[in-house]
Design a protein around this motif. Structure first.
Motif, PDB file in Angstrom:
ATOM      1  N   VAL A  67      26.539  31.761  -9.879  1.00 49.92           N
ATOM      2  CA  VAL A  67      25.935  31.597 -11.199  1.00 49.92           C
ATOM      3  C   VAL A  67      25.937  32.914 -11.961  1.00 49.92           C
ATOM      4  CG1 VAL A  67      23.803  31.019 -12.425  1.00 49.92           C
ATOM      5  CG2 VAL A  67      24.540  29.629 -10.473  1.00 49.92           C
ATOM      6  N   LEU A  68      25.501  33.971 -11.297  1.00 51.56           N
ATOM      7  CA  LEU A  68      25.433  35.283 -11.943  1.00 51.56           C
ATOM      8  C   LEU A  68      26.801  35.745 -12.418  1.00 51.56           C
ATOM      9  CD1 LEU A  68      24.073  38.019 -12.607  1.00 51.56           C
ATOM     10  CD2 LEU A  68      24.365  38.630 -10.191  1.00 51.56           C
ATOM     11  N   THR A  69      27.796  35.658 -11.564  1.00 49.52           N
ATOM     12  CA  THR A  69      29.120  36.175 -11.897  1.00 49.52           C
ATOM     13  C   THR A  69      29.757  35.384 -13.028  1.00 49.52           C
ATOM     14  OG1 THR A  69      29.389  36.814  -9.592  1.00 49.52           O
ATOM     15  CG2 THR A  69      31.359  36.840 -10.966  1.00 49.52           C
ATOM     16  N   CYS A  70      29.733  34.067 -12.910  1.00 45.74           N
ATOM     17  CA  CYS A  70      30.367  33.250 -13.942  1.00 45.74           C
ATOM     18  C   CYS A  70      29.660  33.406 -15.281  1.00 45.74           C
ATOM     19  CB  CYS A  70      30.388  31.788 -13.512  1.00 45.74           C
ATOM     20  SG  CYS A  70      31.467  31.449 -12.113  1.00 45.74           S
ATOM     21  N   ALA A  71      28.331  33.415 -15.276  1.00 43.47           N
ATOM     22  CA  ALA A  71      27.593  33.568 -16.529  1.00 43.47           C
ATOM     23  C   ALA A  71      27.835  34.940 -17.156  1.00 43.47           C
ATOM     24  CB  ALA A  71      26.104  33.353 -16.285  1.00 43.47           C
ATOM     25  N   PHE A  72      27.965  35.960 -16.305  1.00 41.32           N
ATOM     26  CA  PHE A  72      28.201  37.315 -16.824  1.00 41.32           C
ATOM     27  C   PHE A  72      29.593  37.460 -17.424  1.00 41.32           C
ATOM     28  CE2 PHE A  72      29.939  41.586 -16.037  1.00 41.32           C
ATOM     29  CZ  PHE A  72      29.112  42.330 -16.875  1.00 41.32           C
ATOM     30  N   ALA A  80      33.837  27.326 -17.419  1.00 38.92           N
ATOM     31  CA  ALA A  80      34.493  27.619 -16.148  1.00 38.92           C
ATOM     32  C   ALA A  80      35.275  26.394 -15.685  1.00 38.92           C
ATOM     33  CB  ALA A  80      33.466  28.004 -15.091  1.00 38.92           C
ATOM     34  N   ILE A  81      36.520  26.619 -15.296  1.00 38.74           N
ATOM     35  CA  ILE A  81      37.325  25.569 -14.668  1.00 38.74           C
ATOM     36  C   ILE A  81      37.052  25.607 -13.172  1.00 38.74           C
ATOM     37  CG2 ILE A  81      39.660  24.751 -14.204  1.00 38.74           C
ATOM     38  CD1 ILE A  81      40.530  26.101 -16.822  1.00 38.74           C
ATOM     39  N   CYS A  82      36.834  24.429 -12.588  1.00 41.85           N
ATOM     40  CA  CYS A  82      36.419  24.377 -11.178  1.00 41.85           C
ATOM     41  C   CYS A  82      37.013  23.148 -10.511  1.00 41.85           C
ATOM     42  CB  CYS A  82      34.888  24.310 -11.122  1.00 41.85           C
ATOM     43  SG  CYS A  82      34.155  24.167  -9.483  1.00 41.85           S
ATOM     44  N   GLY A 100      23.897  27.619 -19.898  1.00 45.69           N
ATOM     45  CA  GLY A 100      24.469  27.268 -21.192  1.00 45.69           C
ATOM     46  C   GLY A 100      25.970  27.107 -21.196  1.00 45.69           C
ATOM     47  N   HIS A 101      26.602  27.221 -20.033  1.00 47.71           N
ATOM     48  CA  HIS A 101      28.053  27.090 -19.932  1.00 47.71           C
ATOM     49  C   HIS A 101      28.426  25.734 -19.337  1.00 47.71           C
ATOM     50  CE1 HIS A 101      28.884  31.324 -20.868  1.00 47.71           C
ATOM     51  NE2 HIS A 101      27.807  31.602 -20.149  1.00 47.71           N
ATOM     52  N   LYS A 133      35.883  26.726 -24.772  1.00 45.11           N
ATOM     53  CA  LYS A 133      37.137  27.406 -24.462  1.00 45.11           C
ATOM     54  C   LYS A 133      37.138  27.798 -22.970  1.00 45.11           C
ATOM     55  CE  LYS A 133      39.997  31.311 -26.009  1.00 45.11           C
ATOM     56  NZ  LYS A 133      40.236  31.966 -24.716  1.00 45.11           N
ATOM     57  N   PRO A 134      38.105  27.344 -22.199  1.00 39.53           N
ATOM     58  CA  PRO A 134      38.173  27.792 -20.803  1.00 39.53           C
ATOM     59  C   PRO A 134      38.326  29.309 -20.728  1.00 39.53           C
ATOM     60  CG  PRO A 134      39.616  25.903 -21.155  1.00 39.53           C
ATOM     61  CD  PRO A 134      39.180  26.378 -22.514  1.00 39.53           C
ATOM     62  N   GLY A 135      37.458  29.943 -19.949  1.00 43.63           N
ATOM     63  CA  GLY A 135      37.506  31.392 -19.856  1.00 43.63           C
ATOM     64  C   GLY A 135      37.662  31.918 -18.439  1.00 43.63           C
ATOM     65  N   LEU A 136      37.454  31.049 -17.473  1.00 39.38           N
ATOM     66  CA  LEU A 136      37.426  31.498 -16.080  1.00 39.38           C
ATOM     67  C   LEU A 136      37.824  30.347 -15.163  1.00 39.38           C
ATOM     68  CD1 LEU A 136      34.575  33.538 -14.406  1.00 39.38           C
ATOM     69  CD2 LEU A 136      35.069  31.259 -13.517  1.00 39.38           C
ATOM     70  N   VAL A 137      38.529  30.676 -14.105  1.00 40.42           N
ATOM     71  CA  VAL A 137      38.845  29.705 -13.056  1.00 40.42           C
ATOM     72  C   VAL A 137      38.074  30.093 -11.801  1.00 40.42           C
ATOM     73  CG1 VAL A 137      40.651  28.753 -11.572  1.00 40.42           C
ATOM     74  CG2 VAL A 137      41.132  29.177 -13.991  1.00 40.42           C
ATOM     75  N   TYR A 138      37.355  29.136 -11.253  1.00 47.75           N
ATOM     76  CA  TYR A 138      36.567  29.324 -10.034  1.00 47.75           C
ATOM     77  C   TYR A 138      37.247  28.578  -8.888  1.00 47.75           C
ATOM     78  CZ  TYR A 138      32.880  28.116  -6.652  1.00 47.75           C
ATOM     79  OH  TYR A 138      32.154  27.886  -5.501  1.00 47.75           O
ATOM     80  N   ILE A 139      37.485  29.263  -7.785  1.00 49.60           N
ATOM     81  CA  ILE A 139      37.968  28.623  -6.558  1.00 49.60           C
ATOM     82  C   ILE A 139      37.185  29.187  -5.375  1.00 49.60           C
ATOM     83  CG2 ILE A 139      40.308  28.174  -7.431  1.00 49.60           C
ATOM     84  CD1 ILE A 139      41.247  30.623  -5.765  1.00 49.60           C
ATOM     85  N   SER A 140      37.329  28.569  -4.220  1.00 50.35           N
ATOM     86  CA  SER A 140      36.691  29.052  -2.995  1.00 50.35           C
ATOM     87  C   SER A 140      37.755  29.348  -1.952  1.00 50.35           C
ATOM     88  CB  SER A 140      35.735  27.995  -2.431  1.00 50.35           C
ATOM     89  OG  SER A 140      34.782  27.591  -3.382  1.00 50.35           O
ATOM     90  N   ASN A 141      37.534  30.413  -1.171  1.00 50.23           N
ATOM     91  CA  ASN A 141      38.420  30.760  -0.065  1.00 50.23           C
ATOM     92  C   ASN A 141      37.565  31.287   1.088  1.00 50.23           C
ATOM     93  OD1 ASN A 141      41.049  30.942   1.027  1.00 50.23           O
ATOM     94  ND2 ASN A 141      41.118  33.140   0.646  1.00 50.23           N
ATOM     95  N   ALA A 142      37.397  30.505   2.152  1.00 52.46           N
ATOM     96  CA  ALA A 142      37.971  29.206   2.431  1.00 52.46           C
ATOM     97  C   ALA A 142      37.375  28.147   1.502  1.00 52.46           C
ATOM     98  CB  ALA A 142      37.706  28.820   3.894  1.00 52.46           C
TER      99      ALA A 142
END
Length: 343
Positions: A67-72, A80-82, A100-101, A133-142
């Motif tokens: 939450v912190l990283t994406c909001a910042f 965020a695209i997820c 708010g995102h 407007k898409p501004g960030l892509v979020y993925i997980s690894n693993a």
């Protein structure tokens, strides 16, 4: 006897981590992360990541880090695209959206991964200025399904993001298991240079709590501590996180724990197959997913703590078993002996 395979945070911390915290317990340290341990841990993480100019900050848990990283990183009108299965979307009760995102989901494959070509229609649609407007892509690894991104896959995704004005953020709650996996073909420095931000998960790999957030591009970091404070993520006794993460990166401990968890999960996965159990997916990390008849779930309940993952059909459920740094061969073999054959 009940075996604990519900998650990878049922046990406190690796003994070396506990010993280090106890050793520093009463010596007295400055608060809010302005202490010597936190400074040394940050330097060590920059070193092992091969990112000498990166920002490193500690937070207490994965949802907080996400939450912190994406909001910042996002402007107020950005989204965020997820992957639809991503933790940000599926397991955090709208915490990020409460900032708010908006989350824009794309269908992940069976492994929980997404690919660049899936993002093209979404970006085209959101050229409309009346949409976020898409501004960030979020993925997980693993991934949430236990899979690992290859270097080629992550490179393709990062290149696409850079060409299309998107940031790439990787949820690293299980990064230790991902990088220690036989399916992985990246070093930590190679991985770190293929995203704009990520975190090194400690909660699920040997610490009492804590994640080390790394933003690799210094130009993205201005004002981060204020945002961290605003979103209630600054810990007064921050030196405890510094001590823990400093210990994780001594003598390769972080990766040794990831390998231990993966090896025990592989042993369990192999044993379940030998007993006639159907796997939902083949996982190369520390999560094992099996399809079981609902009729035998009481037998599993009696011997093991595990998690119902999702329905499979009217008479079967996908269940998840998770190994961790503390899982032993005796734990795996004992569980296997206690579970029914399904031949």
């Amino acid at each position: 006897m009940k075996y604990f395979f519900r998650n990878d945070y049922s046990f406190g911390a690796h003994p070396k981590v506990m010993d280090a915290v106890c050793a520093a317990n009463l010596e007295g340290n400055i608060g809010y992360g302005d202490d010597k341990y936190t400074a040394r841990a940050k330097d060590r993480i920059r070193e092992v990541c091969g990112c000498p100019d990166a920002m490193v900050e500690f937070v207490t848990g994965g949802t907080q880090a996400n939450v912190l990283t994406c909001a910042f990183l996002l402007k107020p009108w950005e989204a965020a695209i997820c992957p639809h299965s991503g933790h940000l979307n599926g397991h955090e009760v709208g915490a990020f959206e409460a900032t708010g995102h908006k989350i824009l989901t794309v269908e992940a494959d069976a492994a929980g991964k997404i690919a660049p070509e899936q993002l093209v229609p979404l970006l085209k649609l959101h050229e409309d200025v009346h949409l976020t407007k898409p501004g960030l892509v979020y993925i997980s690894n693993a991934t949430e399904n236990g899979a690992v991104y290859t270097k080629a896959e992550l490179t393709a995704l990062y290149d696409f993001c850079r060409k299309n004005g998107l940031l790439l953020f990787v949820d690293g709650a299980r990064l230790g298991c991902a990088l220690a996996s036989d399916a992985n073909d990246m070093t930590l420095p190679e991985f770190a240079h293929l995203c704009d931000a990520f975190y090194i998960g400690g909660t699920k790999n040997g610490t009492m709590f804590g994640e080390a957030l790394v933003i690799t591009r210094p130009e993205l970091t201005e004002g981060f501590f204020r945002m961290k404070k605003r979103l209630l993520a600054v810990m007064e006794k921050g030196w405890i996180q510094g001590v823990q993460f400093l210990t994780l990166f001594e003598d390769d401990l972080y990766f040794k724990m990831g390998r231990q968890a993966n090896e025990m999960a592989a042993r369990l996965q192999k044993g379940l197959k030998a007993k006639g159990w159907q796997l939902w997916v083949e996982s190369p990390t520390n999560q094992v997913f099996a399809v079981v008849p609902n009729s035998i779930k009481p037998q599993i309940d009696a011997v093991c703590e595990y998690e119902d993952w999702c329905p499979y059909d009217e008479t079967h459920t996908v269940v998840r078993f998770v190994a961790c740094f503390h899982t032993s061969e005796a734990d795996v073999d004992g569980l296997l002996a206690a579970l029914p054959d399904l031949h």
